[in-house]
Design a protein around this motif. Structure first.
Motif, PDB file in Angstrom:
ATOM      1  N   UNK A   1     -41.704  35.083 -21.061  1.00 49.85           N
ATOM      2  CA  UNK A   1     -41.434  36.103 -22.033  1.00 49.85           C
ATOM      3  C   UNK A   1     -40.211  37.000 -21.643  1.00 49.85           C
ATOM      4  N   UNK A   2     -39.731  37.775 -22.738  1.00 52.42           N
ATOM      5  CA  UNK A   2     -38.395  38.686 -22.103  1.00 52.42           C
ATOM      6  C   UNK A   2     -38.589  39.840 -21.350  1.00 52.42           C
ATOM      7  N   UNK A   3     -39.980  40.252 -21.309  1.00 52.80           N
ATOM      8  CA  UNK A   3     -40.143  41.579 -20.419  1.00 52.80           C
ATOM      9  C   UNK A   3     -40.144  40.988 -19.033  1.00 52.80           C
ATOM     10  N   UNK A   4     -40.871  39.868 -18.805  1.00 55.73           N
ATOM     11  CA  UNK A   4     -40.827  39.572 -17.551  1.00 55.73           C
ATOM     12  C   UNK A   4     -39.410  39.115 -17.023  1.00 55.73           C
ATOM     13  N   UNK A   5     -38.714  38.436 -17.719  1.00 56.91           N
ATOM     14  CA  UNK A   5     -37.469  37.807 -17.654  1.00 56.91           C
ATOM     15  C   UNK A   5     -36.721  39.112 -17.102  1.00 56.91           C
ATOM     16  N   UNK A   6     -36.727  40.362 -17.811  1.00 56.00           N
ATOM     17  CA  UNK A   6     -35.887  41.510 -17.664  1.00 56.00           C
ATOM     18  C   UNK A   6     -36.413  42.258 -16.153  1.00 56.00           C
ATOM     19  N   UNK A   7     -37.709  42.116 -16.089  1.00 58.16           N
ATOM     20  CA  UNK A   7     -37.998  42.825 -14.604  1.00 58.16           C
ATOM     21  C   UNK A   7     -37.491  42.063 -13.560  1.00 58.16           C
ATOM     22  N   UNK A   8     -37.594  40.816 -13.473  1.00 55.29           N
ATOM     23  CA  UNK A   8     -37.347  39.646 -12.472  1.00 55.29           C
ATOM     24  C   UNK A   8     -35.667  39.648 -12.205  1.00 55.29           C
ATOM     25  N   UNK A   9     -34.990  39.889 -13.391  1.00 55.85           N
ATOM     26  CA  UNK A   9     -33.595  39.942 -13.317  1.00 55.85           C
ATOM     27  C   UNK A   9     -33.286  41.370 -12.489  1.00 55.85           C
ATOM     28  N   UNK A  10     -33.798  42.175 -12.893  1.00 51.47           N
ATOM     29  CA  UNK A  10     -33.526  43.570 -12.318  1.00 51.47           C
ATOM     30  C   UNK A  10     -33.931  43.479 -10.993  1.00 51.47           C
ATOM     31  N   UNK A  11     -34.890  43.040 -10.539  1.00 52.18           N
ATOM     32  CA  UNK A  11     -35.540  43.326  -8.931  1.00 52.18           C
ATOM     33  C   UNK A  11     -34.779  42.096  -8.138  1.00 52.18           C
ATOM     34  N   UNK A  12     -34.259  41.008  -8.875  1.00 52.90           N
ATOM     35  CA  UNK A  12     -33.571  40.045  -8.016  1.00 52.90           C
ATOM     36  C   UNK A  12     -32.245  40.292  -7.852  1.00 52.90           C
ATOM     37  N   UNK A  13     -31.545  41.117  -8.670  1.00 51.41           N
ATOM     38  CA  UNK A  13     -30.173  41.480  -8.518  1.00 51.41           C
ATOM     39  C   UNK A  13     -29.674  42.684  -7.850  1.00 51.41           C
ATOM     40  N   UNK A  14     -30.871  43.174  -7.209  1.00 50.17           N
ATOM     41  CA  UNK A  14     -30.841  44.411  -6.366  1.00 50.17           C
ATOM     42  C   UNK A  14     -30.737  44.214  -4.966  1.00 50.17           C
TER      43      UNK A  14
ATOM     44  N   UNK B   1     -44.518  41.859 -10.773  1.00 44.12           N
ATOM     45  CA  UNK B   1     -43.293  41.121 -10.483  1.00 44.12           C
ATOM     46  C   UNK B   1     -42.717  41.624  -8.983  1.00 44.12           C
ATOM     47  N   UNK B   2     -42.974  42.758  -8.735  1.00 38.56           N
ATOM     48  CA  UNK B   2     -42.894  43.399  -7.365  1.00 38.56           C
ATOM     49  C   UNK B   2     -43.360  42.647  -6.278  1.00 38.56           C
ATOM     50  N   UNK B   3     -44.797  42.277  -6.541  1.00 32.94           N
ATOM     51  CA  UNK B   3     -45.527  41.683  -5.455  1.00 32.94           C
ATOM     52  C   UNK B   3     -45.010  40.274  -5.269  1.00 32.94           C
ATOM     53  N   UNK B   4     -44.719  39.545  -6.200  1.00 35.39           N
ATOM     54  CA  UNK B   4     -44.312  38.303  -6.336  1.00 35.39           C
ATOM     55  C   UNK B   4     -42.981  38.102  -5.497  1.00 35.39           C
ATOM     56  N   UNK B   5     -41.942  38.886  -5.865  1.00 36.29           N
ATOM     57  CA  UNK B   5     -40.667  38.844  -5.300  1.00 36.29           C
ATOM     58  C   UNK B   5     -40.912  39.279  -3.925  1.00 36.29           C
TER      59      UNK B   5
END
Ligand code: AR6
Length: 173
Positions: A160-173, A134-138
Motif C-alpha cells: 500500500x501507498x502508506x507503507x511505501x511512503x513510510x519506508x521511503x522516508x526511513x530508508x532515505x535518512x 516500519x521503524x522496527x522492521x528497518x
C-alpha cells in the motif's frame, strides 16, 4: 538508502529473491492478506511442507519462523513468520514484531539465503500501526546486516501507498 536494502512497491509473490517472507498465523494453514496470496501463487507444495512442520512441531509461535519450499514462486523458499496482533502497544508486542523479523533473517542465513524479501508484517489484519512497524522492521534489518555474512540483500516490499511512503522516508535518512 543502504546499499544492501532495497524498497519496492508491489506484490511480493512476483519478487525474485532466494526467499520471500510470509506474514502467517500460528496454525500455518493459510489465511487472507499476503498469506493467501503466497499460497495461491505458490501452489499446494507450500501447504504440504507446512503440514509436515505442523506434524513435527505443532505450528509456529508468534515471533518465530519456519521455512518451506517456494513451490511455483520465483523464490526458492518461503519463510513463514507470525507477527503479533496489535492490541495496546505493550512492549511485548513490539518485541514480538522484532523477533519475527530477526528469526526470519536468522533462518534465512542458516539456509544460505542471500536475498530475502519482507512484506510489512502485522500491518494488515493484525492492525499494527504502520509507522511503528516500519521503524522496527528497518532497525532490526539494519542491525542484522551489520554482522551477518550470508544475507546480502533485504528487499522491503510494500503493497500500500502508506507503507511505501513510510519506508521511503526511513530508508532515505
Ligand atoms: N504482497 C505484498 N504485501 C501484501 C500483499 C502482497 N501480495 N497482500 C497484502 N500485503 P496481512 P498481518 C500487505 O493482513 O497483518 C493472514 O490471514 C498488506 O497491505 O497480510 O501480519 C494470516 O494468515 C499489509 O501491509 O498480515 C494471519 O492470520 C501486509 O501485507 C494474518 O493475516 C500484512 O498484512 C496476519 O496479519
Amino acid at each position: 538508502m543502504q546499499p544492501n536494502i532495497e524498497l519496492i512497491q508491489g506484490d511480493i509473490t512476483q519478487v525474485e529473491a532466494d526467499a520471500i517472507v510470509n506474514a502467517a498465523n500460528t496454525s500455518l494453514m493459510g489465511g487472507g492478506g499476503v498469506d493467501g496470496a503466497i499460497h495461491r501463487a505458490g501452489g499446494p507444495a507450500i501447504l504440504d511442507d507446512c503440514r509436515k512442520i505442523v506434524a513435527r512441531q505443532g505450528g509456529c509461535k508468534t515471533g518465530e519462523a519456519v521455512i518451506t519450499t517456494g513451490g511455483k514462486l520465483p523464490a526458492r523458499y518461503v519463510i513463514h513468520t507470525v507477527g503479533p496482533v496489535y492490541n495496546s502497544g505493550k512492549p511485548k508486542e513490539l518485541e514480538l514484531l522484532r523477533s519475527a523479523y530477526l528469526n526470519s533473517l536468522k533462518l534465512a542465513a542458516e539456509n544460505g539465503v542471500r536475498t530475502i524479501a519482507f512484506p510489512n508484517i502485522s500491518t494488515g489484519i493484525y492492525r499494527f500501526p504502520k509507522d511503528k512497524a516500519a521503524e522496527i522492521a528497518v532497525s532490526t534489518v539494519k542491525e542484522f546486516l551489520i554482522d551477518n555474512k550470508i544475507v546480502e540483500k533485504v528487499i522491503f516490499v510494500c503493497f500500500d501507498d502508506e507503507n511505501y511512503g513510510l519506508y521511503k522516508q526511513l530508508l532515505h535518512n
